[in-house]
Write an enzyme that holds these catalytic residues in place. Sequence first.
Site, PDB file in Angstrom:
ATOM      1  N   ASN A  88       0.810  -1.222   0.000  1.00 42.21           N
ATOM      2  CA  ASN A  88       0.000   0.000   0.000  1.00 42.21           C
ATOM      3  C   ASN A  88       0.844   1.274   0.000  1.00 42.21           C
ATOM      4  O   ASN A  88       0.359   2.320  -0.424  1.00 42.21           O
ATOM      5  CB  ASN A  88      -0.919  -0.034   1.238  1.00 42.21           C
ATOM      6  N   TYR A 153       3.254   9.188 -11.345  1.00 43.72           N
ATOM      7  CA  TYR A 153       2.357   8.418 -10.453  1.00 43.72           C
ATOM      8  C   TYR A 153       1.486   7.454 -11.271  1.00 43.72           C
ATOM      9  O   TYR A 153       1.357   6.272 -10.932  1.00 43.72           O
ATOM     10  CB  TYR A 153       1.496   9.416  -9.678  1.00 43.72           C
ATOM     11  N   ALA A 154       0.901   7.952 -12.365  1.00 43.00           N
ATOM     12  CA  ALA A 154       0.034   7.101 -13.199  1.00 43.00           C
ATOM     13  C   ALA A 154       0.833   5.946 -13.790  1.00 43.00           C
ATOM     14  O   ALA A 154       0.353   4.813 -13.848  1.00 43.00           O
ATOM     15  CB  ALA A 154      -0.596   7.937 -14.313  1.00 43.00           C
ATOM     16  N   LYS A 157       1.371   3.308 -11.155  1.00 50.09           N
ATOM     17  CA  LYS A 157       0.156   2.555 -10.826  1.00 50.09           C
ATOM     18  C   LYS A 157      -0.249   1.636 -11.992  1.00 50.09           C
ATOM     19  O   LYS A 157      -0.707   0.520 -11.762  1.00 50.09           O
ATOM     20  CB  LYS A 157      -0.981   3.518 -10.469  1.00 50.09           C
ATOM     21  N   ILE A 186      -9.636   9.514  -2.132  1.00 51.29           N
ATOM     22  CA  ILE A 186      -9.919   9.080  -0.772  1.00 51.29           C
ATOM     23  C   ILE A 186      -9.377  10.146   0.194  1.00 51.29           C
ATOM     24  O   ILE A 186      -8.271  10.677  -0.024  1.00 51.29           O
ATOM     25  CB  ILE A 186      -9.225   7.717  -0.485  1.00 51.29           C
TER      26      ILE A 186
HETATM   27  P1  NAP Z   1      -0.808   8.643   2.975  1.00 52.83           P
HETATM   28  O1  NAP Z   1      -1.919   9.032   3.863  1.00 52.83           O
HETATM   29  O2  NAP Z   1       0.120   9.668   2.445  1.00 52.83           O
HETATM   30  O3  NAP Z   1       0.039   7.490   3.708  1.00 52.83           O
HETATM   31  C1  NAP Z   1       1.140   6.930   3.069  1.00 52.83           C
HETATM   32  C2  NAP Z   1       1.681   5.810   3.911  1.00 52.83           C
HETATM   33  O4  NAP Z   1       2.775   5.213   3.205  1.00 52.83           O
HETATM   34  C3  NAP Z   1       2.224   6.265   5.245  1.00 52.83           C
HETATM   35  O5  NAP Z   1       2.028   5.251   6.211  1.00 52.83           O
HETATM   36  C4  NAP Z   1       3.729   6.431   4.965  1.00 52.83           C
HETATM   37  O6  NAP Z   1       4.464   6.334   6.161  1.00 52.83           O
HETATM   38  C5  NAP Z   1       3.960   5.266   4.007  1.00 52.83           C
HETATM   39  N1  NAP Z   1       5.110   5.406   3.105  1.00 52.83           N
HETATM   40  C6  NAP Z   1       5.351   6.397   2.210  1.00 52.83           C
HETATM   41  N2  NAP Z   1       6.508   6.176   1.577  1.00 52.83           N
HETATM   42  C7  NAP Z   1       7.012   5.017   2.068  1.00 52.83           C
HETATM   43  C8  NAP Z   1       8.189   4.263   1.817  1.00 52.83           C
HETATM   44  N3  NAP Z   1       9.109   4.656   0.925  1.00 52.83           N
HETATM   45  N4  NAP Z   1       8.391   3.110   2.517  1.00 52.83           N
HETATM   46  C9  NAP Z   1       7.479   2.705   3.430  1.00 52.83           C
HETATM   47  N5  NAP Z   1       6.352   3.375   3.719  1.00 52.83           N
HETATM   48  C10 NAP Z   1       6.128   4.522   3.048  1.00 52.83           C
HETATM   49  O7  NAP Z   1      -1.347   7.870   1.664  1.00 52.83           O
HETATM   50  P2  NAP Z   1      -2.785   7.227   1.351  1.00 52.83           P
HETATM   51  O8  NAP Z   1      -3.621   8.273   0.729  1.00 52.83           O
HETATM   52  O9  NAP Z   1      -3.275   6.442   2.491  1.00 52.83           O
HETATM   53  O10 NAP Z   1      -2.343   6.255   0.164  1.00 52.83           O
HETATM   54  C11 NAP Z   1      -2.079   4.876   0.362  1.00 52.83           C
HETATM   55  C12 NAP Z   1      -1.989   4.217  -1.000  1.00 52.83           C
HETATM   56  O11 NAP Z   1      -3.190   4.421  -1.703  1.00 52.83           O
HETATM   57  C13 NAP Z   1      -0.883   4.780  -1.893  1.00 52.83           C
HETATM   58  O12 NAP Z   1      -0.281   3.759  -2.635  1.00 52.83           O
HETATM   59  C14 NAP Z   1      -1.619   5.722  -2.801  1.00 52.83           C
HETATM   60  O13 NAP Z   1      -0.952   5.920  -4.023  1.00 52.83           O
HETATM   61  C15 NAP Z   1      -2.923   4.981  -2.969  1.00 52.83           C
HETATM   62  N6  NAP Z   1      -4.047   5.819  -3.389  1.00 52.83           N
HETATM   63  C16 NAP Z   1      -4.467   6.849  -2.620  1.00 52.83           C
HETATM   64  C17 NAP Z   1      -5.532   7.618  -3.050  1.00 52.83           C
HETATM   65  C18 NAP Z   1      -6.069   8.779  -2.261  1.00 52.83           C
HETATM   66  O14 NAP Z   1      -6.932   9.500  -2.800  1.00 52.83           O
HETATM   67  N7  NAP Z   1      -5.657   9.007  -1.040  1.00 52.83           N
HETATM   68  C19 NAP Z   1      -6.149   7.331  -4.279  1.00 52.83           C
HETATM   69  C20 NAP Z   1      -5.696   6.268  -5.021  1.00 52.83           C
HETATM   70  C21 NAP Z   1      -4.629   5.515  -4.566  1.00 52.83           C
HETATM   71  P3  NAP Z   1       5.894   7.104   6.321  1.00 52.83           P
HETATM   72  O15 NAP Z   1       5.663   8.503   5.880  1.00 52.83           O
HETATM   73  O16 NAP Z   1       6.255   6.937   7.747  1.00 52.83           O
HETATM   74  O17 NAP Z   1       6.820   6.347   5.430  1.00 52.83           O
END
Ligand code: NAP
Length: 245
Positions: A88, A153-154, A157, A186
């Site tokens: 994730n 990013y795209a 993914k 989200i």
């Molecule tokens: P978020 O709130 O920014 O959280 C990101 C998480 O990933 C945090 O726990 C962060 O912890 C960890 N992380 C980031 N870089 C890392 C690394 N190099 N190694 C290990 N951990 C890492 O993101 P989110 O919105 O929950 O997104 C989670 C996933 O869903 C992502 O893959 C994102 O692309 C995808 N997504 C999100 C959305 C959206 O609208 N939010 C939409 C589509 C897809 P640390 O900072 O401590 O590393």
Amino acid sequence: MREFEGRVALVTGGSRGIGRAVCEELAAAGATVAVIGRNGDAAAAAAKELPGSGHAGYACDVGDYDAATATLKQAEEDLGPIYTLVNNAGITRDTLLLRMKSEDWDEVINVNLKGAFNMTRAACRGLMKRREGSIVNVSSVVGLIGNAGQANYAASKAGLHGFTKSVARELAPRGVRCNAVAPGYIRTDMTSGLDQSVVEELQAHIPMERLGEPGDVASVIRFLAGPGARYITGQVITVDGGMVM
Ligand code: NAP
């Protein structure tokens, strides 16, 4: 009996946002959870707040192959064999292509795509040997339809979709499934910087007329990772309120 009772799940990026909601779902379903993030204190604090006991947090940059391998090994030593892997962890470095720096491209591909390879590579031998378990990759609808300002990013993914299907084909005969969830917009830290006008514009294109919550994605991941999805592999499931159909 809860469907993950006695099972160990490893969730990357489990300290915040979608990953944290996934940890909560899996722990509520009986799993012992290894929470991974770059910030080890935040991962440990998230692990401590999960329902049940025995969860642990680990500091690891998933983009670092050696660190990913060592962390998975350590988690298995501490908690037991991994049954569910949720890739994730993800980042954005958004900007238009003309302004995108080489580092913006490399960082995003390294965390979002290579990170999933690194963790899956580390987990797959044990999963295949035990002939059970499941991998869920978190991609994005942007990997299906693209988005101006998010070429890196795209691409990461969309790459995850090819990775998911290839891993699904390789591991299916060994009893291991691999699927992806493609969320729409989200509400997490990742999207907290969006202007209200942008949110309104987005909502206008979402048939369900709201942004998603982390739990909306986590419940689908719980299903895909669990026994109810035992005949599903190689799929990309969108969780986006109907935005892309
Ligand atoms: P978020 O709130 O920014 O959280 C990101 C998480 O990933 C945090 O726990 C962060 O912890 C960890 N992380 C980031 N870089 C890392 C690394 N190099 N190694 C290990 N951990 C890492 O993101 P989110 O919105 O929950 O997104 C989670 C996933 O869903 C992502 O893959 C994102 O692309 C995808 N997504 C999100 C959305 C959206 O609208 N939010 C939409 C589509 C897809 P640390 O900072 O401590 O590393």
